[in-house]
Design a protein around this motif. Structure first.
Motif, mmCIF file in Angstrom:
data_model
loop_
_atom_site.group_PDB
_atom_site.id
_atom_site.type_symbol
_atom_site.label_atom_id
_atom_site.label_comp_id
_atom_site.label_asym_id
_atom_site.label_seq_id
_atom_site.Cartn_x
_atom_site.Cartn_y
_atom_site.Cartn_z
ATOM 1 N N GLN A 111 0.821 -1.203 0.000
ATOM 2 C CA GLN A 111 0.000 0.000 0.000
ATOM 3 C C GLN A 111 0.857 1.256 0.000
ATOM 4 O O GLN A 111 1.773 1.407 0.808
ATOM 5 N N GLY A 112 0.568 2.155 -0.936
ATOM 6 C CA GLY A 112 1.260 3.431 -0.993
ATOM 7 C C GLY A 112 2.604 3.414 -1.689
ATOM 8 O O GLY A 112 3.271 4.444 -1.756
ATOM 9 N N VAL A 113 3.036 2.247 -2.189
ATOM 10 C CA VAL A 113 4.332 2.149 -2.868
ATOM 11 C C VAL A 113 4.096 1.917 -4.352
ATOM 12 O O VAL A 113 3.511 0.907 -4.754
ATOM 13 N N THR A 114 4.555 2.860 -5.152
ATOM 14 C CA THR A 114 4.462 2.758 -6.606
ATOM 15 C C THR A 114 5.859 2.612 -7.190
ATOM 16 O O THR A 114 6.862 2.738 -6.480
ATOM 17 N N LEU A 115 5.907 2.360 -8.485
ATOM 18 C CA LEU A 115 7.197 2.283 -9.158
ATOM 19 C C LEU A 115 7.972 3.581 -8.964
ATOM 20 O O LEU A 115 9.177 3.565 -8.663
ATOM 21 N N GLU A 116 7.297 4.712 -9.093
ATOM 22 C CA GLU A 116 7.955 6.011 -8.970
ATOM 23 C C GLU A 116 8.459 6.242 -7.545
ATOM 24 O O GLU A 116 9.593 6.697 -7.344
ATOM 25 N N SER A 117 7.626 5.927 -6.550
ATOM 26 C CA SER A 117 8.048 6.159 -5.164
ATOM 27 C C SER A 117 9.182 5.218 -4.763
ATOM 28 O O SER A 117 10.059 5.588 -3.986
ATOM 29 N N TYR A 118 9.168 3.996 -5.308
ATOM 30 C CA TYR A 118 10.253 3.048 -5.041
ATOM 31 C C TYR A 118 11.570 3.573 -5.601
ATOM 32 O O TYR A 118 12.609 3.563 -4.923
ATOM 33 N N GLN A 119 11.562 4.044 -6.829
ATOM 34 C CA GLN A 119 12.783 4.559 -7.446
ATOM 35 C C GLN A 119 13.262 5.836 -6.758
ATOM 36 O O GLN A 119 14.464 6.041 -6.562
ATOM 37 N N LYS A 120 12.308 6.674 -6.343
ATOM 38 C CA LYS A 120 12.661 7.901 -5.621
ATOM 39 C C LYS A 120 13.302 7.561 -4.282
ATOM 40 O O LYS A 120 14.278 8.204 -3.871
ATOM 41 N N ASP A 121 12.769 6.544 -3.602
ATOM 42 C CA ASP A 121 13.324 6.127 -2.318
ATOM 43 C C ASP A 121 14.758 5.621 -2.484
ATOM 44 O O ASP A 121 15.635 5.933 -1.668
ATOM 45 N N SER A 122 15.010 4.868 -3.540
ATOM 46 C CA SER A 122 16.364 4.362 -3.797
ATOM 47 C C SER A 122 17.341 5.502 -4.021
ATOM 48 O O SER A 122 18.460 5.496 -3.485
ATOM 49 N N MET A 123 16.932 6.495 -4.796
ATOM 50 C CA MET A 123 17.805 7.647 -5.068
ATOM 51 C C MET A 123 18.059 8.454 -3.804
ATOM 52 O O MET A 123 19.185 8.906 -3.548
ATOM 53 N N LEU A 124 17.015 8.616 -2.975
ATOM 54 C CA LEU A 124 17.162 9.395 -1.747
ATOM 55 C C LEU A 124 18.177 8.748 -0.814
ATOM 56 O O LEU A 124 19.035 9.436 -0.237
ATOM 57 N N TRP A 125 18.128 7.413 -0.702
ATOM 58 C CA TRP A 125 19.028 6.753 0.233
ATOM 59 C C TRP A 125 20.452 6.657 -0.295
ATOM 60 O O TRP A 125 21.403 6.582 0.493
ATOM 61 N N ARG A 126 20.620 6.713 -1.587
ATOM 62 C CA ARG A 126 21.989 6.845 -2.108
ATOM 63 C C ARG A 126 22.587 8.178 -1.653
ATOM 64 O O ARG A 126 23.765 8.259 -1.263
ATOM 65 N N LYS A 127 21.759 9.205 -1.705
ATOM 66 C CA LYS A 127 22.203 10.528 -1.253
ATOM 67 C C LYS A 127 22.524 10.502 0.244
ATOM 68 O O LYS A 127 23.566 11.015 0.678
ATOM 69 N N HIS A 128 21.645 9.910 1.039
ATOM 70 C CA HIS A 128 21.877 9.851 2.485
ATOM 71 C C HIS A 128 23.154 9.077 2.807
ATOM 72 O O HIS A 128 23.952 9.501 3.659
ATOM 73 N N VAL A 129 23.331 7.924 2.176
ATOM 74 C CA VAL A 129 24.503 7.092 2.469
ATOM 75 C C VAL A 129 25.783 7.789 2.034
ATOM 76 O O VAL A 129 26.818 7.690 2.705
ATOM 77 N N ASN A 130 25.740 8.518 0.934
ATOM 78 C CA ASN A 130 26.913 9.305 0.529
ATOM 79 C C ASN A 130 27.266 10.332 1.599
ATOM 80 O O ASN A 130 28.451 10.581 1.885
ATOM 81 N N ALA A 131 26.239 10.922 2.205
ATOM 82 C CA ALA A 131 26.490 11.870 3.300
ATOM 83 C C ALA A 131 27.099 11.152 4.501
ATOM 84 O O ALA A 131 28.027 11.664 5.134
ATOM 85 N N TYR A 132 26.589 9.950 4.829
ATOM 86 C CA TYR A 132 27.157 9.188 5.941
ATOM 87 C C TYR A 132 28.634 8.879 5.705
ATOM 88 O O TYR A 132 29.450 8.918 6.631
ATOM 89 N N ARG A 133 28.969 8.560 4.460
ATOM 90 C CA ARG A 133 30.367 8.240 4.155
ATOM 91 C C ARG A 133 31.260 9.466 4.323
ATOM 92 O O ARG A 133 32.432 9.338 4.691
ATOM 93 N N ARG A 134 30.724 10.644 4.043
ATOM 94 C CA ARG A 134 31.511 11.858 4.262
ATOM 95 C C ARG A 134 31.661 12.135 5.763
ATOM 96 O O ARG A 134 32.700 12.623 6.209
#
Length: 605
Positions: A419-442
């Motif tokens: 419920q509430g998860v679409t193809l677009e929201s799934y892909q957006k979530d993946s991109m967001l967490w790449r950004k977050h993890v890159n920040a964690y690595r810094r």
């Protein structure tokens, strides 16, 4: 003229302030690295020395804004948590042997989860044993564990013939043997790989029942297969604890009366090597539970009793007739479940679950029935049922081989089952967490270095944190809290990751000191008004290794409450702004657990 001087002075003040802030942050993270790299059991003494000697020259990318601190006055009323008594060094609250002794033995009820009441909860800090050191880095940890970390020699005596663990000086050695693979786990897995596609990425997630010291999962991890190993807390002191010290995913668990805490169609392969599960009892409910969590097209491997009973009945000290009947009933159940036998040789037998439900005419047999529940993933504290979990033809879709599976669209998403998860929201979530993890690595240069091998995400969502941080040098236990609005654990497994359902108002099914890094995004917002923040943080402290790190994301007011509590738990903390700047309400809290051990060791009290 005077105005221009004032403006110039203001500019100088504004320009110098970020430099001061950034230099302060640099010093903190330099010291953080020193704590966590030491691995000697004396991390804080090293940190103190470095604090005095270092001259920081590298500036981090994120800014720490003091207006999120609420000042130091909040720390004046901090509760200081005292160490628990040393008898609690390996305390497992929901699998406490002293409580288990008072519970029924039938169907392994006494080994299931039975958590303490509010009045029974320990509100103290679990001490590490005297001489505790950081585990060896992976893959060396697969073969060696420091004796002081798990000081139990009984297993080396009980399993000496199996060649699974040996004691040598101040370390345990794990040669890779086992009761059903005396030639070693590698040779055993190579034999399985003649039938099961282990090497091409088709098999990515596995379940190992009654795992022992988890050599099967340890050697599969070297082949890029993630194995969820589980066993009860048993008379061998701490087999699951050995597994986790070796760097292998494992939890305390049992096939008893409750459903396994995993969604249906999760695992590409399930395995039982001399696991002593009474597969044919209770109308075959244990095999039906394995069928529930096994993906269509997945494999079930059984080695040991009662396979090859003709050759082994005397060694097993069981009557021929009894073993023959047990084996016949297992084969009959496998046929009713529509598992096709693919291999039988020596002590090993392999079945494959038919991928298409329509191909299984035997399911019309009136001696078995389909489960009535419409939600086969609703399993937390639910009783196992002697029925077959149905699945549609759409749900038999073959997954991409790993690692392509990691970012491919999971079937549960494409079919709209979450419920509430679409193809677009799934892909957006993946991109967001790449950004977050890159920040964690810094923020923390040790991420990805091999320092953090056993990682937990306490509120995993779609598993995008684990996907973004993925590396052969680590694994992530993705926890989907039962308080979550969306059940996303099935999606996580379809990405080739592993995880478990859990309620963070209770203790996790693991031993103390089993995770190097704990991550939680929105966890305290989720559990606000559900249970005490203090209890959740004490549980985090129990399962976090000395000098381990915690990364939390949440609203600033909640994280300030966290900072206040953990300041009395021997954690060092620093709060940072969101990657997008100070105006974003969500903040990041970085914590490091200090090194200390129980009384009589190199304690920092």
């Amino acid at each position: 003229m005077r105005n221009s001087k004032v403006h110039a002075s203001n500019r100088r003040t504004r320009s110098s302030l970020p430099i001061i802030i950034l230099v302060s942050l640099c010093c903190f993270f330099y010291v953080l690295g020193a704590w966590q790299k030491s691995g000697t059991g004396r991390g804080d003494s090293i940190a103190l020395r470095i604090t005095k000697e270092t001259d920081c020259t590298t500036l981090p990318n994120l800014y720490f804004e003091t207006h999120h601190n609420r000042g130091d006055t909040t720390l004046t009323t901090v509760r200081v948590f005292e160490p628990c008594e040393e008898q609690y060094t390996d305390y497992t609250p929901c699998q406490d042997p002293s409580r288990a002794m008072r519970l029924p033995k039938e169907n392994m009820v006494y080994t299931e989860r039975h958590c303490p009441s509010e009045q029974e909860k320990l509100r103290c800090l679990i001490p590490a044993p005297k001489g505790y050191v950081a585990p060896f880095p992976w893959p060396k940890s697969r073969d060696f564990v420091p004796y002081k970390n798990v000081p139990y020699k009984s297993l080396t005596v009980d399993e000496a013939v199996q060649n699974s663990v040996q004691f040598d000086g101040d370390i345990f050695k794990f040669p890779g043997g086992g009761s059903m693979f005396p030639q070693g786990a590698d040779a055993y897995i190579d034999e399985l790989a003649t039938v099961v596609p282990i090497k091409d990425g088709t098999i990515r997630t596995a379940l190992d029942t009654g795992c022992g010291v988890a050599s099967f999962g340890a050697y599969l991890l070297m082949k890029n297969v993630l194995t969820m190993s589980f066993a009860p807390r048993d008379s061998h002191e701490a087999q699951v604890q050995f597994a986790l010290e070796r760097g292998v995913p494992a939890v305390i668990g049992v096939l008893g009366t409750m459903k396994l805490p995993y969604p249906s169609r999760s695992f590409d392969m399930a395995h039982c090597s001399h696991c002593l599960v009474p597969w044919t009892l209770n109308e075959g409910v244990y095999m039906m539970e394995v069928d529930r969590v096994l993906r269509p097209g997945g494999y079930w491997i059984l080695s040991g009793r009662p396979v090859n009973w003709r050759q082994n009945y005397q060694a097993w000290k069981r009557p021929r007739e009894e073993l023959e009947e047990e084996f016949r009933r297992i084969q009959s159940l496998a046929e009713l479940l529509c598992w096709e036998k693919k291999y039988e040789k020596g002590d090993i037998i392999i079945w494959q679950k038919i991928a298409s439900s329509s191909e299984c005419n035997r399911r019309k047999d009136k001696s078995i029935w389909m489960c009535a529940s419409s939600d086969s993933d609703n399993v937390w504290y639910k009783k196992m049922e002697a029925c077959i979990t149905p699945y549609s033809e759409e749900e038999t879709r073959q997954l991409e081989p790993f690692p392509d599976r990691l970012f491919a669209v999971p079937p549960r998403v494409s079919l709209g089952q979450v419920q509430g998860v679409t193809l677009e929201s799934y892909q957006k979530d993946s991109m967001l967490w790449r950004k977050h993890v890159n920040a964690y690595r810094r923020i923390n240069k040790l991420i990805g270095s091999g320092r953090y091998h056993n990682i937990m995400d306490m509120n995993a969502g779609l598993g995008s944190f684990a996907a973004a941080i993925h590396s052969p040098n680590l694994w992530v236990m993705n926890v989907v809290p039962i308080a979550s609005e969306r059940n996303t654990l099935g999606v996580i497994y379809e990405r080739g990751l592993i995880g478990i359902y859990h309620d963070w108002c209770e203790a996790f099914s693991t031993y103390p000191r089993t995770y190097d890094l704990i991550h939680g995004s929105g966890l305290f917002s989720l559990y606000q008004h559900k249970c005490e923040m203090e209890d959740i943080l004490l549980e985090m402290d129990r399962i976090l290794r000395p000098e381990g790190a915690v990364i939390l994301r949440d609203h600033a007011d909640l994280l300030n409450q966290v900072r206040k509590i953990v300041s009395g738990m021997r954690w060092k903390t620093k709060m940072l702004d969101h990657e997008d700047g100070p105006l974003v309400p969500e903040k990041i809290l970085i914590c490091v657990k200090e090194y200390w051990v129980g009384t009589g060791g190199d304690s920092i009290l």
